[in-house]
Write a protein that holds these residues in place. Structure first.
Motif, short mmCIF file in Angstrom:
data_model
loop_
_atom_site.label_atom_id
_atom_site.label_comp_id
_atom_site.label_asym_id
_atom_site.label_seq_id
_atom_site.Cartn_x
_atom_site.Cartn_y
_atom_site.Cartn_z
N ALA A 42 28.88 47.53 43.77
CA ALA A 42 30.22 46.94 43.88
C ALA A 42 31.01 47.42 45.09
O ALA A 42 31.97 46.77 45.50
CB ALA A 42 31.01 47.24 42.61
N ALA A 43 30.66 48.58 45.64
CA ALA A 43 31.40 49.16 46.78
C ALA A 43 32.87 49.29 46.42
O ALA A 43 33.21 49.96 45.45
CB ALA A 43 31.17 48.34 48.04
N SER A 44 33.76 48.62 47.15
CA SER A 44 35.19 48.77 46.92
C SER A 44 35.67 48.05 45.67
O SER A 44 36.81 48.24 45.24
CB SER A 44 35.97 48.24 48.12
OG SER A 44 35.80 46.83 48.23
N GLY A 45 34.83 47.19 45.10
CA GLY A 45 35.23 46.43 43.92
C GLY A 45 36.08 45.21 44.22
O GLY A 45 36.70 44.64 43.32
N ASP A 46 36.09 44.76 45.47
CA ASP A 46 36.96 43.64 45.83
C ASP A 46 36.53 42.33 45.18
O ASP A 46 37.36 41.49 44.84
CB ASP A 46 37.02 43.48 47.36
CG ASP A 46 35.68 43.19 48.00
OD1 ASP A 46 34.74 44.00 47.81
OD2 ASP A 46 35.54 42.18 48.70
N HIS A 47 35.22 42.15 44.96
CA HIS A 47 34.79 40.94 44.26
C HIS A 47 35.27 40.95 42.81
O HIS A 47 35.64 39.91 42.26
CB HIS A 47 33.27 40.79 44.33
CG HIS A 47 32.79 40.13 45.56
ND1 HIS A 47 32.49 40.84 46.71
CD2 HIS A 47 32.57 38.83 45.87
CE1 HIS A 47 32.10 39.99 47.65
NE2 HIS A 47 32.15 38.78 47.17
N GLY A 48 35.25 42.13 42.21
CA GLY A 48 35.76 42.23 40.85
C GLY A 48 37.22 41.80 40.75
O GLY A 48 37.62 41.10 39.81
N LEU A 49 38.03 42.20 41.73
CA LEU A 49 39.43 41.79 41.75
C LEU A 49 39.56 40.28 41.89
O LEU A 49 40.39 39.65 41.21
CB LEU A 49 40.16 42.48 42.90
CG LEU A 49 40.54 43.94 42.70
CD1 LEU A 49 41.15 44.51 43.99
CD2 LEU A 49 41.52 44.10 41.55
N ALA A 50 38.76 39.68 42.76
CA ALA A 50 38.81 38.23 42.95
C ALA A 50 38.40 37.50 41.67
O ALA A 50 39.00 36.47 41.31
CB ALA A 50 37.89 37.83 44.10
N ILE A 51 37.41 38.04 40.96
CA ILE A 51 36.95 37.42 39.71
C ILE A 51 38.04 37.54 38.64
O ILE A 51 38.34 36.58 37.92
CB ILE A 51 35.63 38.07 39.26
CG1 ILE A 51 34.51 37.69 40.22
CG2 ILE A 51 35.28 37.61 37.83
CD1 ILE A 51 33.24 38.51 40.04
N ARG A 52 38.65 38.72 38.53
CA ARG A 52 39.71 38.91 37.52
C ARG A 52 40.90 37.99 37.81
O ARG A 52 41.54 37.49 36.87
CB ARG A 52 40.18 40.36 37.52
CG ARG A 52 39.16 41.36 36.97
CD ARG A 52 39.79 42.75 36.85
NE ARG A 52 38.80 43.76 36.57
CZ ARG A 52 38.24 44.54 37.51
NH1 ARG A 52 38.60 44.42 38.78
NH2 ARG A 52 37.34 45.44 37.17
N TYR A 53 41.20 37.79 39.06
CA TYR A 53 42.32 36.92 39.42
C TYR A 53 42.03 35.47 39.03
O TYR A 53 42.90 34.76 38.50
CB TYR A 53 42.60 37.01 40.93
CG TYR A 53 43.77 36.17 41.39
CD1 TYR A 53 45.08 36.63 41.23
CD2 TYR A 53 43.57 34.92 41.97
CE1 TYR A 53 46.17 35.86 41.64
CE2 TYR A 53 44.65 34.14 42.38
CZ TYR A 53 45.94 34.62 42.22
OH TYR A 53 47.00 33.84 42.62
N ALA A 54 40.79 35.02 39.29
CA ALA A 54 40.42 33.63 38.99
C ALA A 54 40.17 33.40 37.51
O ALA A 54 40.40 32.30 36.99
CB ALA A 54 39.17 33.24 39.79
N PHE A 55 39.71 34.47 36.82
CA PHE A 55 39.38 34.37 35.39
C PHE A 55 40.07 35.53 34.66
O PHE A 55 39.48 36.59 34.48
CB PHE A 55 37.86 34.45 35.18
CG PHE A 55 37.08 33.44 35.96
CD1 PHE A 55 36.89 32.15 35.47
CD2 PHE A 55 36.53 33.77 37.20
CE1 PHE A 55 36.16 31.22 36.19
CE2 PHE A 55 35.80 32.84 37.92
CZ PHE A 55 35.62 31.56 37.42
N PRO A 56 41.32 35.35 34.25
CA PRO A 56 42.09 36.45 33.67
C PRO A 56 41.45 37.07 32.42
O PRO A 56 41.74 38.23 32.10
CB PRO A 56 43.43 35.79 33.32
CG PRO A 56 43.55 34.65 34.28
CD PRO A 56 42.16 34.14 34.45
N GLY A 57 40.57 36.34 31.75
CA GLY A 57 39.92 36.89 30.57
C GLY A 57 38.64 37.65 30.85
O GLY A 57 37.99 38.14 29.92
#
Length: 217
Positions: free
Chosen positions: A58-73
């Protein structure tokens, strides 16, 4: 020209240099297709309102943030072998070996990686894809680079405009050299025994995506 895998400078620099490089990778993902491709691939799977996703490497986890923003659940868990990456990674995170993920089979709905697989030789990639599929209850999603002369030349050509760090430019070119053509990645997915593989090249971003899962909705 076949893939060429060489050690990247990021693996041997101090923490300050590493964090500067991670910030630039976030910028590249945000503005040059990485996050959009990831979100659109997930949407194409028709995910439920709530789902669990493991981001490997995941490195910095930036993709995780983008996913959480697009899919709040979405519940996104970030795994990386480097503690210094996890230090800036938001949300649930753990240090883990991607070759022996510490999870039971089908623990997550989706197992995802971005710009991760190209660091490994073909035999290792086959093993990783098998491990990803073991842990995924629905689908495996992998996004990486498409080996192409334009992609290799992008960072040095735009360094004057975006002031890319030298490590970003050097490692970016090495990453493209280590990436695949579509047929090459398809062959590795077949060796891994992945079902219902969908491969796509994403232009103009020169990314290559793989989605697989006979359990996918």
């Amino acid at each position: 020209m076949k893939r060429i895998i060489e050690p990247e400078e990021l693996d041997h620099v101090d923490d300050a240099s590493a964090h500067r490089n991670l910030r630039e990778l976030i910028k590249i993902n945000r503005f040059f297709g990485g996050h959009a491709i990831t979100v659109n691939l997930l949407r194409s799977l028709g995910p439920p309102r709530r789902f669990r996703l493991l981001d490997v490497g995941a490195a910095s986890g930036d993709h995780g943030l983008a996913i959480r923003y697009a899919f709040p659940g979405a519940e996104v868990y970030s795994a990386d072998r480097l503690i210094r990456n996890l230090a800036v990674c938001p949300g649930p995170r753990l240090a883990a070996d991607a070759f022996a993920l510490p999870f039971a089979s089908q623990s997550f709905d989706y197992v995802f990686s971005s710009l991760f697989l190209h660091h490994f030789d073909d035999r290792q990639v086959v093993y990783l894809l098998k491990e990803f599929y073991r842990v995924a209850a629905q689908a495996v999603i992998a996004v990486d680079l498409h080996r192409h002369a334009f992609a290799r030349g992008f960072l040095p050509a735009t360094q004057w405009l975006f002031n890319w760090d030298e490590i970003t430019v050097s490692d970016g070119q090495r990453s493209v050299d280590a990436a695949w053509k579509k047929k090459e990645l398809a062959a590795l997915a077949e060796q891994a025994g992945l079902p219902k593989v969908r491969l796509r090249t994403h232009v103009p971003w020169f990314r290559l995506s793989l989605v697989s899962g006979d359990r996918a909705a």
